[in-house]
Design an enzyme around this catalytic site. Structure first.
Site, PDB file in Angstrom:
ATOM      1  N   ARG A  62       0.945  -1.322   0.037  1.00  0.00           N
ATOM      2  CA  ARG A  62       0.037   0.142   0.004  1.00  0.00           C
ATOM      3  C   ARG A  62       1.096   1.370  -0.089  1.00  0.00           C
ATOM      4  NH1 ARG A  62      -5.362   1.720   3.417  1.00  0.00           N
ATOM      5  NH2 ARG A  62      -5.391   4.019   2.648  1.00  0.00           N
TER       6      ARG A  62
ATOM      7  N   ARG B 275      -6.403  -0.210  -3.515  1.00  0.00           N
ATOM      8  CA  ARG B 275      -5.388  -0.511  -2.765  1.00  0.00           C
ATOM      9  C   ARG B 275      -5.141  -1.868  -2.663  1.00  0.00           C
ATOM     10  NH1 ARG B 275      -8.554   2.937   1.687  1.00  0.00           N
ATOM     11  NH2 ARG B 275      -8.800   3.954  -0.367  1.00  0.00           N
TER      12      ARG B 275
ATOM     13  N   ASP C 156      -5.994  -2.487   2.896  1.00  0.00           N
ATOM     14  CA  ASP C 156      -6.670  -1.480   3.832  1.00  0.00           C
ATOM     15  C   ASP C 156      -7.038  -2.200   5.101  1.00  0.00           C
ATOM     16  OD1 ASP C 156      -7.859   0.911   4.571  1.00  0.00           O
ATOM     17  OD2 ASP C 156      -9.885   0.427   3.929  1.00  0.00           O
TER      18      ASP C 156
ATOM     19  N   ASP D  19      -8.430  -1.150   8.826  1.00  0.00           N
ATOM     20  CA  ASP D  19      -8.993  -0.022   9.820  1.00  0.00           C
ATOM     21  C   ASP D  19      -9.344  -0.323  11.239  1.00  0.00           C
ATOM     22  OD1 ASP D  19      -9.430   1.769   7.565  1.00  0.00           O
ATOM     23  OD2 ASP D  19     -11.197   1.025   7.079  1.00  0.00           O
TER      24      ASP D  19
END
Length: 168
Positions: A86, A96, A99, A101
């Site tokens: 990334r 991407r 990811d 989170d």
């Protein structure tokens, strides 16, 4: 020694070998877990948010206990993203390789310039809520309610279960 906190992390990929990126993330997050255990949801495929001219995402969620502080966890997750290719900064909602989170950090509410927990879009995203329901249907998002009720409130969605290639 700091006590461990149960955390939930959203995982997504829409570039390259999407499932391999997700698998690599799960393995890397085991090193962040205080006991080496990472609970994993099923994998789902979803249409991208933002620009439509990008591949569909593979989404999932995981949970584990960690002694890392919220910001140390964020830094560790961003390091995992970098190892999987990334590149930051990128425009918001673009394709991407990976990811990650921080969705929930125990029952804490965190609002700093670089980290907001619960994740701000958690209640509006089936690709986040369904994996969380897989992990724990009674899980409560602080200030918002149980994930199962939040998912029900969304109504129909285009999330598609993705068959695993092989167990990891």
């Amino acid at each position: 020694m700091a006590s461990a906190t149960r955390v939930h992390v959203g995982v997504g990929s829409n570039l390259g070998d999407r499932v391999a990126h997700v698998d690599a993330a799960w393995l890397a997050m085991a090193a962040l877990s205080s006991d080496g255990v990472v609970g994993r949801s099923a994998l789902y495929e979803s249409e991208p948010m933002g620009p439509a001219d990008q591949p569909d995402y593979v989404n999932a969620a995981c949970r584990f206990s960690t002694t890392l502080s919220p910001h140390a966890l964020l830094a560790a997750l961003q390091a995992i993203e970098r190892r999987e290719g990334r590149v930051r900064p990128a425009l918001r909602w673009t394709a991407r390789t990976l990811d990650l989170d921080v969705l929930l950090y125990g029952d804490r509410v965190i609002k700093t310039p670089d980290l907001v927990v619960p994740h701000p879009g958690i209640a509006e995203r089936a690709f986040v809520l369904q994996p969380l329901v897989d992990l724990d249907p009674s899980l409560v998002v602080p200030g918002r309610g149980p994930v199962s009720e939040l998912l029900d409130a969304l109504g129909t969605h285009s999330l598609r279960p993705l068959a695993r290639r092989s167990p990891t």
